[in-house]
Design a protein around this motif. Structure first.
Motif, PDB file in Angstrom:
ATOM      1  N   MET A 185       0.822  -1.185   0.000  1.00 54.00           N
ATOM      2  CA  MET A 185       0.000   0.000   0.000  1.00 54.00           C
ATOM      3  C   MET A 185       0.869   1.252   0.000  1.00 54.00           C
ATOM      4  O   MET A 185       0.521   2.238  -0.639  1.00 54.00           O
ATOM      5  CB  MET A 185      -0.915  -0.010   1.216  1.00 54.00           C
ATOM      6  N   ALA A 186       1.983   1.194   0.700  1.00 51.07           N
ATOM      7  CA  ALA A 186       2.882   2.348   0.733  1.00 51.07           C
ATOM      8  C   ALA A 186       3.478   2.606  -0.650  1.00 51.07           C
ATOM      9  O   ALA A 186       3.638   3.764  -1.051  1.00 51.07           O
ATOM     10  CB  ALA A 186       3.982   2.129   1.751  1.00 51.07           C
ATOM     11  N   LEU A 187       3.762   1.543  -1.387  1.00 51.77           N
ATOM     12  CA  LEU A 187       4.305   1.722  -2.745  1.00 51.77           C
ATOM     13  C   LEU A 187       3.290   2.359  -3.675  1.00 51.77           C
ATOM     14  O   LEU A 187       3.651   3.184  -4.527  1.00 51.77           O
ATOM     15  CB  LEU A 187       4.760   0.374  -3.303  1.00 51.77           C
ATOM     16  N   VAL A 188       2.024   2.002  -3.516  1.00 49.97           N
ATOM     17  CA  VAL A 188       0.970   2.610  -4.333  1.00 49.97           C
ATOM     18  C   VAL A 188       0.858   4.093  -4.001  1.00 49.97           C
ATOM     19  O   VAL A 188       0.744   4.938  -4.896  1.00 49.97           O
ATOM     20  CB  VAL A 188      -0.382   1.890  -4.117  1.00 49.97           C
ATOM     21  N   ALA A 189       0.910   4.436  -2.721  1.00 43.84           N
ATOM     22  CA  ALA A 189       0.814   5.834  -2.309  1.00 43.84           C
ATOM     23  C   ALA A 189       2.005   6.647  -2.821  1.00 43.84           C
ATOM     24  O   ALA A 189       1.827   7.754  -3.342  1.00 43.84           O
ATOM     25  CB  ALA A 189       0.726   5.923  -0.791  1.00 43.84           C
TER      26      ALA A 189
ATOM     27  N   ALA B  22     -10.172  -2.200   1.610  1.00 46.91           N
ATOM     28  CA  ALA B  22      -9.941  -3.616   1.914  1.00 46.91           C
ATOM     29  C   ALA B  22      -9.270  -3.769   3.274  1.00 46.91           C
ATOM     30  O   ALA B  22      -9.613  -4.691   4.039  1.00 46.91           O
ATOM     31  CB  ALA B  22      -9.076  -4.256   0.828  1.00 46.91           C
ATOM     32  N   LEU B  23      -8.352  -2.880   3.606  1.00 43.62           N
ATOM     33  CA  LEU B  23      -7.704  -2.958   4.907  1.00 43.62           C
ATOM     34  C   LEU B  23      -8.685  -2.667   6.046  1.00 43.62           C
ATOM     35  O   LEU B  23      -8.604  -3.264   7.110  1.00 43.62           O
ATOM     36  CB  LEU B  23      -6.533  -1.979   4.976  1.00 43.62           C
ATOM     37  N   VAL B  24      -9.622  -1.758   5.808  1.00 47.62           N
ATOM     38  CA  VAL B  24     -10.602  -1.444   6.846  1.00 47.62           C
ATOM     39  C   VAL B  24     -11.618  -2.573   6.999  1.00 47.62           C
ATOM     40  O   VAL B  24     -11.948  -2.985   8.116  1.00 47.62           O
ATOM     41  CB  VAL B  24     -11.320  -0.111   6.512  1.00 47.62           C
ATOM     42  N   VAL B  25     -12.092  -3.096   5.890  1.00 50.05           N
ATOM     43  CA  VAL B  25     -13.121  -4.137   5.937  1.00 50.05           C
ATOM     44  C   VAL B  25     -12.560  -5.441   6.503  1.00 50.05           C
ATOM     45  O   VAL B  25     -13.167  -6.076   7.359  1.00 50.05           O
ATOM     46  CB  VAL B  25     -13.741  -4.364   4.545  1.00 50.05           C
TER      47      VAL B  25
ATOM     48  N   PHE C 156      -5.307   2.860  -4.517  1.00 50.36           N
ATOM     49  CA  PHE C 156      -5.109   3.271  -3.131  1.00 50.36           C
ATOM     50  C   PHE C 156      -6.427   3.236  -2.356  1.00 50.36           C
ATOM     51  O   PHE C 156      -6.475   2.757  -1.220  1.00 50.36           O
ATOM     52  CB  PHE C 156      -4.490   4.670  -3.077  1.00 50.36           C
ATOM     53  N   VAL C 157      -7.499   3.729  -2.966  1.00 54.17           N
ATOM     54  CA  VAL C 157      -8.804   3.722  -2.302  1.00 54.17           C
ATOM     55  C   VAL C 157      -9.278   2.288  -2.079  1.00 54.17           C
ATOM     56  O   VAL C 157      -9.777   1.942  -1.002  1.00 54.17           O
ATOM     57  CB  VAL C 157      -9.834   4.535  -3.124  1.00 54.17           C
ATOM     58  N   VAL C 158      -9.131   1.437  -3.095  1.00 55.02           N
ATOM     59  CA  VAL C 158      -9.570   0.044  -2.968  1.00 55.02           C
ATOM     60  C   VAL C 158      -8.769  -0.674  -1.884  1.00 55.02           C
ATOM     61  O   VAL C 158      -9.335  -1.405  -1.050  1.00 55.02           O
ATOM     62  CB  VAL C 158      -9.460  -0.686  -4.328  1.00 55.02           C
ATOM     63  N   LEU C 159      -7.458  -0.474  -1.861  1.00 52.47           N
ATOM     64  CA  LEU C 159      -6.634  -1.100  -0.834  1.00 52.47           C
ATOM     65  C   LEU C 159      -6.968  -0.578   0.562  1.00 52.47           C
ATOM     66  O   LEU C 159      -6.983  -1.334   1.530  1.00 52.47           O
ATOM     67  CB  LEU C 159      -5.152  -0.876  -1.131  1.00 52.47           C
ATOM     68  N   SER C 160      -7.242   0.708   0.668  1.00 52.70           N
ATOM     69  CA  SER C 160      -7.612   1.278   1.967  1.00 52.70           C
ATOM     70  C   SER C 160      -8.920   0.684   2.473  1.00 52.70           C
ATOM     71  O   SER C 160      -9.042   0.332   3.649  1.00 52.70           O
ATOM     72  CB  SER C 160      -7.746   2.795   1.861  1.00 52.70           C
TER      73      SER C 160
END
Length: 65
Positions: A1-5, A59-62, A53-57
């Motif tokens: 996720m950090a690489l995507v950001a 997914a991490l919350v869900v 980034f939004v999709v990964l964020s």
């Protein structure tokens, strides 16, 4: 996720400025100009990385990884 950001930030920073800035006040703004291939690629890359980034964020919350 950090690489995507980081990739998204770099893609946005390498784009050419699109706004006319203060030139719009005095009438010296250039609104219509052709896009360079580099700008089109960076624009598409920034959109794709932003969506990822939004999709990964989400997914991490869900899934609470």
């Amino acid at each position: 996720m950090a690489l995507v950001a980081i990739g998204d930030i770099l893609a946005i920073l390498f784009m050419e400025p699109k706004g006319s800035g203060l030139g719009a006040i005095s009438g010296s703004a250039t609104v219509f100009h052709s896009r360079k291939p580099k700008d089109a690629l960076l624009d598409r890359l920034a959109v794709v990385l932003s969506i990822a980034f939004v999709v990964l964020s989400l997914a991490l919350v869900v899934f609470k990884f």
